[in-house]
Every structure is written in C-alpha cells, then in structure tokens.
Design a protein around this motif. Structure first.
Motif, short mmCIF file in Angstrom:
data_model
loop_
_atom_site.label_atom_id
_atom_site.label_comp_id
_atom_site.label_asym_id
_atom_site.label_seq_id
_atom_site.Cartn_x
_atom_site.Cartn_y
_atom_site.Cartn_z
N ASP A 236 -31.81 -39.50 11.83
CA ASP A 236 -32.36 -40.70 12.47
C ASP A 236 -31.47 -41.91 12.13
OD1 ASP A 236 -33.94 -42.54 13.75
OD2 ASP A 236 -35.52 -42.55 12.23
N PRO A 237 -30.73 -42.44 13.15
CA PRO A 237 -30.68 -42.03 14.55
C PRO A 237 -29.88 -40.74 14.72
CG PRO A 237 -29.10 -43.78 14.14
CD PRO A 237 -29.87 -43.62 12.87
N GLY A 238 -30.10 -40.09 15.87
CA GLY A 238 -29.44 -38.82 16.08
C GLY A 238 -29.42 -38.40 17.53
N TYR A 239 -29.12 -37.13 17.74
CA TYR A 239 -28.86 -36.55 19.06
C TYR A 239 -30.16 -36.42 19.85
CZ TYR A 239 -27.16 -32.91 22.33
OH TYR A 239 -26.81 -32.18 23.44
N ARG A 240 -30.36 -37.32 20.81
CA ARG A 240 -31.65 -37.39 21.50
C ARG A 240 -31.87 -36.21 22.45
NH1 ARG A 240 -30.39 -42.65 25.39
NH2 ARG A 240 -28.28 -42.02 25.97
N SER A 241 -30.81 -35.75 23.16
CA SER A 241 -30.99 -34.61 24.07
C SER A 241 -31.38 -33.36 23.30
CB SER A 241 -29.70 -34.36 24.87
OG SER A 241 -29.42 -35.45 25.71
N GLY A 242 -30.79 -33.18 22.12
CA GLY A 242 -31.16 -32.05 21.28
C GLY A 242 -32.60 -32.14 20.82
N ARG A 243 -33.05 -33.35 20.51
CA ARG A 243 -34.46 -33.52 20.10
C ARG A 243 -35.40 -33.14 21.23
NH1 ARG A 243 -32.84 -38.77 18.11
NH2 ARG A 243 -34.26 -39.77 19.60
N ARG A 244 -35.08 -33.59 22.44
CA ARG A 244 -35.94 -33.24 23.58
C ARG A 244 -35.99 -31.73 23.79
NH1 ARG A 244 -33.69 -38.10 25.97
NH2 ARG A 244 -32.02 -36.87 26.92
N ALA A 245 -34.85 -31.07 23.62
CA ALA A 245 -34.81 -29.62 23.83
C ALA A 245 -35.68 -28.90 22.80
CB ALA A 245 -33.37 -29.12 23.74
N MET A 246 -35.65 -29.37 21.56
CA MET A 246 -36.44 -28.70 20.52
C MET A 246 -37.93 -28.96 20.67
SD MET A 246 -34.02 -28.93 17.11
CE MET A 246 -33.59 -30.67 17.26
N VAL A 258 -29.95 -41.67 7.85
CA VAL A 258 -28.55 -41.39 7.57
C VAL A 258 -27.92 -42.65 6.96
CG1 VAL A 258 -28.35 -39.71 9.43
CG2 VAL A 258 -27.80 -42.09 9.88
N ASP A 259 -26.85 -42.43 6.19
CA ASP A 259 -26.12 -43.55 5.62
C ASP A 259 -24.63 -43.35 5.89
OD1 ASP A 259 -25.27 -41.64 3.76
OD2 ASP A 259 -26.65 -42.31 2.20
N ASP A 260 -23.78 -44.00 5.13
CA ASP A 260 -22.34 -43.91 5.35
C ASP A 260 -21.77 -42.53 5.08
OD1 ASP A 260 -22.29 -46.55 6.10
OD2 ASP A 260 -21.67 -47.30 4.13
N ASP A 261 -22.54 -41.65 4.46
CA ASP A 261 -22.10 -40.28 4.19
C ASP A 261 -22.89 -39.25 4.99
OD1 ASP A 261 -20.10 -41.03 2.42
OD2 ASP A 261 -21.44 -40.98 0.69
N GLY A 262 -23.56 -39.69 6.04
CA GLY A 262 -24.32 -38.75 6.87
C GLY A 262 -25.76 -38.65 6.45
N SER A 292 -20.49 -41.17 10.80
CA SER A 292 -20.16 -40.92 9.40
C SER A 292 -19.80 -39.45 9.19
CB SER A 292 -21.34 -41.30 8.50
OG SER A 292 -22.53 -40.67 8.94
N VAL A 293 -18.98 -39.20 8.18
CA VAL A 293 -18.54 -37.84 7.83
C VAL A 293 -19.17 -37.46 6.50
CG1 VAL A 293 -16.57 -36.36 7.34
CG2 VAL A 293 -16.37 -38.18 9.06
N MET A 294 -19.87 -36.35 6.47
CA MET A 294 -20.50 -35.91 5.23
C MET A 294 -19.46 -35.36 4.28
SD MET A 294 -23.61 -33.14 4.68
CE MET A 294 -24.85 -34.14 5.54
N GLY A 474 -36.52 -49.09 14.68
CA GLY A 474 -35.98 -49.94 13.64
C GLY A 474 -35.04 -49.26 12.67
N SER A 475 -34.73 -47.99 12.90
CA SER A 475 -33.85 -47.27 11.97
C SER A 475 -32.38 -47.55 12.21
CB SER A 475 -34.11 -45.76 12.06
OG SER A 475 -33.83 -45.28 13.37
N ALA A 476 -32.04 -48.10 13.36
CA ALA A 476 -30.64 -48.35 13.70
C ALA A 476 -30.39 -49.85 13.82
CB ALA A 476 -30.27 -47.66 15.02
N PRO A 477 -29.18 -50.32 13.48
CA PRO A 477 -28.85 -51.74 13.66
C PRO A 477 -28.66 -52.06 15.13
CG PRO A 477 -26.92 -50.53 12.93
CD PRO A 477 -28.06 -49.56 12.88
#
Length: 511
Positions: A236-246, A258-262, A292-294, A474-477
């Motif tokens: 969060d935030p993340g891939y919205r199409s994948g969320r709808r599919a699931m 998520v933060d600067d490291d995923g 970000s890259v984990m 509110g999770s994303a800037p």
C-alpha cells in the motif's frame, strides 16, 4: 581532437553538433520517418571526423528515440517522430520545446547515402539556428499513463520471424495444454536461469493470461485449498489491477505500508500477529508504483518471516529487466531455500501488453503448486498457441535479449531526462527512477493529485494520480505517475512542460 577547417575541434562538442543537427533536420521535415541516414563511416568521411564521433552521435540519437539503428542495416529516422518539434536545451539535456506528437509512420522513401551524408554533413558543420515550426493550436492527446512499453522498438525482422514461426507450426486436432506449451515453458525456465539467478524445472512453470490472471489463479487456488476466503497482504500503495483480480477470485486483502526499501516487513509482522495472512504479494525489484528496491537484507527477513509463519510469498517480478541505476538484486525465488516463493513474470512490459501472456513458477514446497495446477486446468488454456510459439521463438533465438538491450538504453535516457528536468525544482521530487518504465513525481504543496491530473488532461497529457493506487486512503503522498516507455524524447519533454505548469509554484508549499 579532430582537425576541422584547419582548427582543433573538441570531440565531444562535435558529437553534440551532429546530434543537434540531425534532430533539427527531423523537426524541419528534411528527414522524415523511415528515411535512411548515411553510414557512420560515410558521414565521418564527409565531416572529416573520427568514425567514433558519429557512432556516439547515432547511439545518443537512438537512445533519445529520434532514430533507430540495427546492426548490419542503415540507421533510419524513427517512426512517430513528427516535424514541428523545436530543439532546445534544458538543464544540459537537448529536448523538444514544442508539442512533439505521435503520427502514423510515413511511407519510407529511400535516399542515396551519399546525398544524405552531404546533407547531414553540411548541417553539422554550420551553427545557424533553425526556425521553430509553430505548435499546433489543438495539442494531440499524449498518453503518459503507466504500463505501456516501447512496443514498436523491436526489430521488425525479429518480430516477423517470430510470427512466421507461429504460422509454420503444424495444425493439430487437439486442445492446447492448459499449463502452456512445453516449448515456451522450457524457454522461460532457461531465461530465468540466465537473468534471474534460478532455473526452475519446466514442470514448475505455468502460463497465464497476464499478471492479473496469474494473481487471480493464486487467489483461487488458495480459496479452494483452504476452503475459505484467503487473506492476502498487499503493498500500500500497490498494483491496483492485481488487487481487483484477487478480490474477484474471492480473496480478502490487507494493505501493508511501503517505505524506501519496499514492503515494510516489521509492519507486516505486527499487522499479522493476531490475524495471520495466507500469502503476501510483493514487487521487490521495483515496487509498483513508488519504485523502491527491496535490499537483500530485507529480502532475507521477508523469507525468514514467511518460513516461520508458513506464509506463501508471491513475487511479482515487475520491471526486473529494466535496471537503470545500481547493481541487480537477486530474485526472491533465487534466495528461497524452503519453497515459500511463487514467482510471477510476464511479457507485457518487455514486449507488448496486448499479448496477454505471463507465467508463474510454482514453489517447491507445500501443496499450493498442486492447487494452482488444478485451478489452471479447470479454467483451461487462456493464451493462444500462436502467441506462445512466437514468444518461444523470440526467447530461443535471442531476439528478446537483443530487444531488451536496445530499450534498456532508451529507457535510461528517458530516466536521465526526467531527472534533469525535475532536479532543483522547488517542492518537486522525482521517484521510481532506479528502473522500470515510469516515474513518480510528488510535491509538497497544497495541490491535489486529481487537480493536477485534470489540468494536464486539459492540456492534452494523460497521467495517473498516485492516490489511485492506495489501499487505505492517505497512504500515498500527493503525486502523479508518468509512464515514459512509449514516449519519444520530445514527447516526454512536452509532458514534463505540462506537468511543471500544472503544479502551482512548482509544488512549493504555501507559507
């Protein structure tokens, strides 16, 4: 140093001169889409410079999307680059300063190499300015929403050869294998061994109709195996199409920050301490959309948590092919020693999203793999056999690797262009530039993402609001997501011009 007109000329300056004049000749219509440029040797002889000067100029023009080069063939002006783009320089990067619009490729009209060499050579040896053609009164719509790669960048010869291979495949009076053609599955396994550090058995590879369908299969398999709605953690935030599919497959989703490291593994552990989850979906190589890259340490921590709790980690290996900065990080599946990772990859971002082809690599442990195979078999095949044959051909012949090498260079140029334009603009920050095909631009001012998106749309440029990817509001800037995979350099500069004009005061906070 080359001797031009009896005086020394700086080599890098001469390269920049060739680049600028070819751009100018395209923008004023002297060179049009499909026109052949002189060979690097012929143009170097015309200019009296080292061939390496022209080679460097052609490589830069190719990376910026003005021309297309291919080994053993003449360099040609790229399709989709229209006249009427005035060339200027912003922050040290040559860019188009009026509307660069996509057009249908012009009919190819061959020109004699000697004539082209003379024309370009004369242009490169002069410094007179080129008059800009006025921008059209009604700007064409420029689609900069994420998810569209440089589809037309693949070599025509390789693309046609792949589809000839598909057409030559024998006709069969039988149904397709629901798990996918063995030939494609074998090529995927081999490619993963070369590029991602693990080589799964072919039997663990399952073909799906795009990443969303792959995630839907996982959710369905979990639901059937567990006998209840599976609980799945997502970024969060993340891939919205994948969320709808699931969710369509019956899953209940839980957002994890998520933060600067995923994905934040500590937050995941706290969130699931009292209400466990059955799986967690992550994009560790290039978090979507924040980019970000984990790091390896957090990857090991995630795998340790998953092994301890018995949770499946679904690795969406999004954009792993396009790393613009820093060393590649191993896939989670390559680090997995106990069989908790289900790996998902595909061809939408490397070739064409319209192919609708992805793949899953089933984990070695547990019964989830059996459930996915059962779900896939029950749904039946979803990717047409000719598509699978063509993709297998592109993998087997190395055509896909050659294509990736070309577009990786192009995308790196786009990344540098965005960084140069946004860097230093008060209140703005460009993110997600380590890799991939999109950038996230955020700001500290009061403007809402939806307002900026609306202003840009009114100016003919389409982008996505960052808050559209939120699980919890509110999770994303405040920010926008701008895809640059399919854009030429002038088109990208037009989009950035519109973005900077759409964010009041460059995003600076109002005191």
């Amino acid at each position: 140093m080359d001797q031009i007109g009896g005086g020394p000329v700086d080599q890098s300056g001469k390269t920049a001169g060739v680049v600028a004049r070819v751009r100018a000749m395209v923008q004023d219509g002297t060179l049009t889409a499909g026109d052949a440029l002189p060979s690097t040797r012929a143009l170097a002889a015309e200019l009296g410079v080292a061939r390496g000067t022209v080679v460097a100029a052609y490589e830069q023009l190719d990376g910026e999307g003005w021309i297309r080069t291919r080994q053993g063939a003449a360099a040609r002006v790229a399709a989709g680059v229209a006249p009427g783009v005035a060339v200027g320089v912003t922050a040290g990067v040559a860019v188009g300063v009026t509307a660069g619009v996509a057009v249908a490729p012009a009919r190819v009209t061959p020109r004699r190499s000697r004539e082209s060499a003379t024309a370009v050579g004369r242009a490169a040896s002069t410094t007179e300015p080129v008059d800009a053609v006025p921008a059209p009164s009604a700007p064409a719509v420029l689609d900069c929403r994420p998810g569209i790669p440089a589809v037309t960048a693949i070599a025509t010869r390789d693309w046609r050869a792949a589809w000839r291979a598909a057409a030559d495949a024998p006709l069969r009076n039988t149904l397709s294998d629901p798990l996918g053609l063995p030939g494609l599955r074998a090529q995927v396994a081999a490619q993963l061994g070369l590029s991602r550090g693990f080589a799964p058995a072919v039997g663990r590879v399952v073909v799906a109709g795009g990443t969303s369908e792959a995630l839907s299969l996982v959710a369905e398999a979990l639901r059937v195996r567990l006998g209840r709605a599976p609980r799945i953690a997502v970024e969060d935030p993340g891939y919205r199409s994948g969320r709808r599919a699931m969710t369509s497959a019956g899953a209940e989703l839980v957002g994890v920050r998520v933060d600067d490291d995923g994905l934040d593994v500590d937050a995941l552990a706290v969130l699931t301490a009292t209400e466990p989850v059955d799986a967690v979906v992550v994009t560790p190589t290039h978090q979507y959309p924040l980019g970000s890259v984990m790091p390896v340490g957090r990857r090991h921590a995630l795998l340790a948590w998953a092994a301890r709790t018995g949770t499946t980690v679904v690795e969406d290996d999004y954009d792993s092919e396009f790393r613009h900065r820093g060393s590649p990080v191993p896939a989670l599946a390559a680090l997995d020693t106990v069989g908790t990772v289900l790996h998902v990859g595909g061809f939408s971002k490397t070739l064409d999203p319209r192919l609708r082809c992805a793949y899953l690599v089933l984990p070695t442990g547990g019964r989830l793999g059996e459930a996915v195979v059962a779900a896939r078999t029950a749904r039946g095949p979803v990717v047409a056999e000719p598509v699978q044959v063509a993709l297998a051909h592109l993998l087997r012949t190395g055509a896909l690797r050659r294509h990736l090498g070309r577009v990786r260079r192009d995308y790196t140029h786009r990344r540098e262009q965005i960084a140069a334009r946004i860097d230093g603009v008060r209140g703005l920050e460009a993110r997600a530039l380590n890799g991939g095909l999109h950038a996230v631009v955020t700001w500290s001012g009061p403007a809402t993402a939806r307002a900026v998106v609306a202003r840009m749309a009114a100016a003919g440029v389409l982008v996505s609001a960052l808050d559209e990817y939120e699980v919890d509001p509110g999770s994303a800037p405040a920010g926008v997501v701008l895809g640059y995979g399919a854009l030429t350099s002038p088109q990208l500069d037009r989009a950035l011009d519109v973005l900077l004009a759409a964010v009041p005061d460059g995003g600076a906070s109002v005191s």
